[in-house]
Motif scaffolding. Structure first.
Motif, PDB file in Angstrom:
ATOM      1  N   ASN A 105       0.834  -1.217   0.000  1.00  0.00           N
ATOM      2  CA  ASN A 105       0.000   0.000   0.000  1.00  0.00           C
ATOM      3  C   ASN A 105       0.859   1.253   0.000  1.00  0.00           C
ATOM      4  O   ASN A 105       0.434   2.305  -0.453  1.00  0.00           O
ATOM      5  N   ARG A 106       2.083   1.116   0.549  1.00  0.00           N
ATOM      6  CA  ARG A 106       2.953   2.295   0.657  1.00  0.00           C
ATOM      7  C   ARG A 106       3.873   2.479  -0.549  1.00  0.00           C
ATOM      8  O   ARG A 106       4.646   3.415  -0.597  1.00  0.00           O
ATOM      9  N   HIS A 108       5.304   3.696  -3.931  1.00  0.00           N
ATOM     10  CA  HIS A 108       5.043   4.993  -4.594  1.00  0.00           C
ATOM     11  C   HIS A 108       4.211   4.888  -5.870  1.00  0.00           C
ATOM     12  O   HIS A 108       3.273   5.655  -6.063  1.00  0.00           O
ATOM     13  N   TYR A 110       2.146   2.658  -6.989  1.00  0.00           N
ATOM     14  CA  TYR A 110       0.756   2.291  -6.716  1.00  0.00           C
ATOM     15  C   TYR A 110       0.010   3.475  -6.085  1.00  0.00           C
ATOM     16  O   TYR A 110      -1.094   3.834  -6.513  1.00  0.00           O
ATOM     17  N   LYS A 111       0.651   4.100  -5.108  1.00  0.00           N
ATOM     18  CA  LYS A 111       0.002   5.240  -4.427  1.00  0.00           C
ATOM     19  C   LYS A 111      -0.296   6.372  -5.406  1.00  0.00           C
ATOM     20  O   LYS A 111      -1.353   6.991  -5.363  1.00  0.00           O
ATOM     21  N   VAL A 114      -3.332   5.499  -7.426  1.00  0.00           N
ATOM     22  CA  VAL A 114      -4.560   5.605  -6.633  1.00  0.00           C
ATOM     23  C   VAL A 114      -4.936   7.079  -6.478  1.00  0.00           C
ATOM     24  O   VAL A 114      -6.094   7.459  -6.669  1.00  0.00           O
ATOM     25  N   ASP A 115      -3.928   7.919  -6.188  1.00  0.00           N
ATOM     26  CA  ASP A 115      -4.202   9.357  -6.030  1.00  0.00           C
ATOM     27  C   ASP A 115      -4.800   9.926  -7.309  1.00  0.00           C
ATOM     28  O   ASP A 115      -5.743  10.711  -7.271  1.00  0.00           O
TER      29      ASP A 115
END
Ligand code: TYM
Length: 330
Positions: A105-106, A108, A110-111, A114-115
């Motif tokens: 989840n953390r 970069h 992927y984040k 998602v953002d």
């Protein structure tokens, strides 16, 4: 012997950021006979964004031709296509079972996706697939399978190498000493090579300079690089200039020092751009011709990749056996 491992994704034109941040340092490592290089085309990693059969094949060939045109010697390096090494995908699964979802989840990349999906002004799902979520685990498998000591990459990949270290530690702790802990190598001055607009050069920002574009286009793109509006006679700060960062990726140490001095004296941007074109073209001229020749001989490249795959598998098959024994799968 120390192992050097790195990969390039076939997701579009290779750009000068890929070259300066990863390919050039990787090729410099090849000059040292005490090192064992493993360089590959990360085509399985490309799947999360490329969904076109012919395009994936074409881009895979292009990445292979790029490596060779720039001087990768397939006799010295183990040079292969990721999808030819099935052991990687078994290791990927084993590592996935040691990876907490929270760690992923953390991550970069992927984040960031998602953002982007959550932004109210973009009415489109840009596609967070499980390939993207799992990306750091497969990348860890690439690195750990070949017992990498050093992984030359751009700064955006540092988190992935740290994840590979975490997973290696986790595995060693659970099943006994099996994997080396890899280190990243980043070329300080060009760890984040800027693009035409001053942001990081990236295919997703469409601000790239393709490594092997024709000289005319190269010249045109260099002219488009964003500069501030300071006058020719004003002192300029090289540390904040994308042009200077690009220049030092291609110039000699002496030329870089001289350019720094000229910045401080107040060089005009047009002159910097001309000098940048000169040093870039000097370095890329010959590889560009070689690249065009290679791209016209896909069968030759296929042959090299087949030899590379066999060589890589002679390591990965042994390593996977050791891993599976440790886990209790054999
Ligand atoms: P890819 O193809 O996206 O990028 C290839 C390499 O280019 C570097 N890079 C940059 N370096 C400096 N400035 C930039 N603007 C810039 N843009 C890209 C990237 O950091 C990278 O080193 N995940 C990898 C592929 C991979 C891999 C591996 C690498 C898969 N498995 C195992 C090392 C080890 C990637 O980003 O590829």
């Amino acid at each position: 012997m120390k192992r050097i491992v790195t990969g390039i994704k076939p997701t579009g034109d290779i750009h000068i950021g890929n070259y300066a941040g990863a390919i050039k340092p990787a090729l410099n490592f090849m000059k040292d006979n005490q090192l064992e290089p493993f360089y590959f085309i990360a085509n399985m990693h490309a799947l999360n964004s490329v969904k076109d059969t012919d395009l994936l094949k074409k881009q895979t060939l292009e990445v292979a031709a790029t490596w060779i045109a720039l001087g990768l010697d397939p006799q010295k390096a183990t040079f292969f296509r990721q999808s030819d090494i099935p052991e990687l995908f078994e290791l990927n699964w084993i590592l996935a079972n040691l990876t907490s979802k929270g760690l992923m989840n953390r991550a970069h990349a992927y984040k960031a996706m998602v953002d982007q999906n959550n932004r109210a002004d973009i009415d489109m799902d840009t596609g967070v697939n499980m390939g993207l979520f799992n990306y750091p685990i497969l990348m860890s498998a690439d690195i750990l399978m070949f017992n990498a000591d050093v992984v030359p990459v751009g700064k955006d990949q540092v988190q992935h190498i740290e994840i590979a270290r975490d997973l290696a530690e986790q595995f060693n702790h659970t099943f006994g000493e099996t994997f080396k802990l890899p280190n990243y190598y980043i070329e300080k001055e060009v760890a984040v090579l800027p693009g035409l607009d001053g942001r990081k050069m990236s295919k997703s920002y469409q601000n790239t300079i393709p490594l092997f574009c024709k000289p005319k286009r190269l010249q045109k793109l260099i002219k488009q690089i964003k500069t501030d509006s300071s006058l020719p006679s004003e002192r300029k700060d090289p540390t904040s200039s994308p042009l200077f960062t690009m220049y030092q990726a291609f110039a000699t140490a002496d030329e870089t020092l001289e350019m720094k001095r000229r910045f401080e004296l107040g060089i005009g941007w047009g002159e910097v751009k001309e000098s940048l074109y000169t040093v870039m073209n000097r370095e890329l001229e010959k590889p560009r011709v070689k690249y065009e020749e290679l791209i016209a001989q896909p069968a030759e490249i296929e042959k090299l990749l087949a030899v590379g795959a066999e060589k890589a598998r002679s390591y990965s098959a042994k390593k996977l056996k050791e891993i599976k024994e440790k886990v209790g799968l054999l």
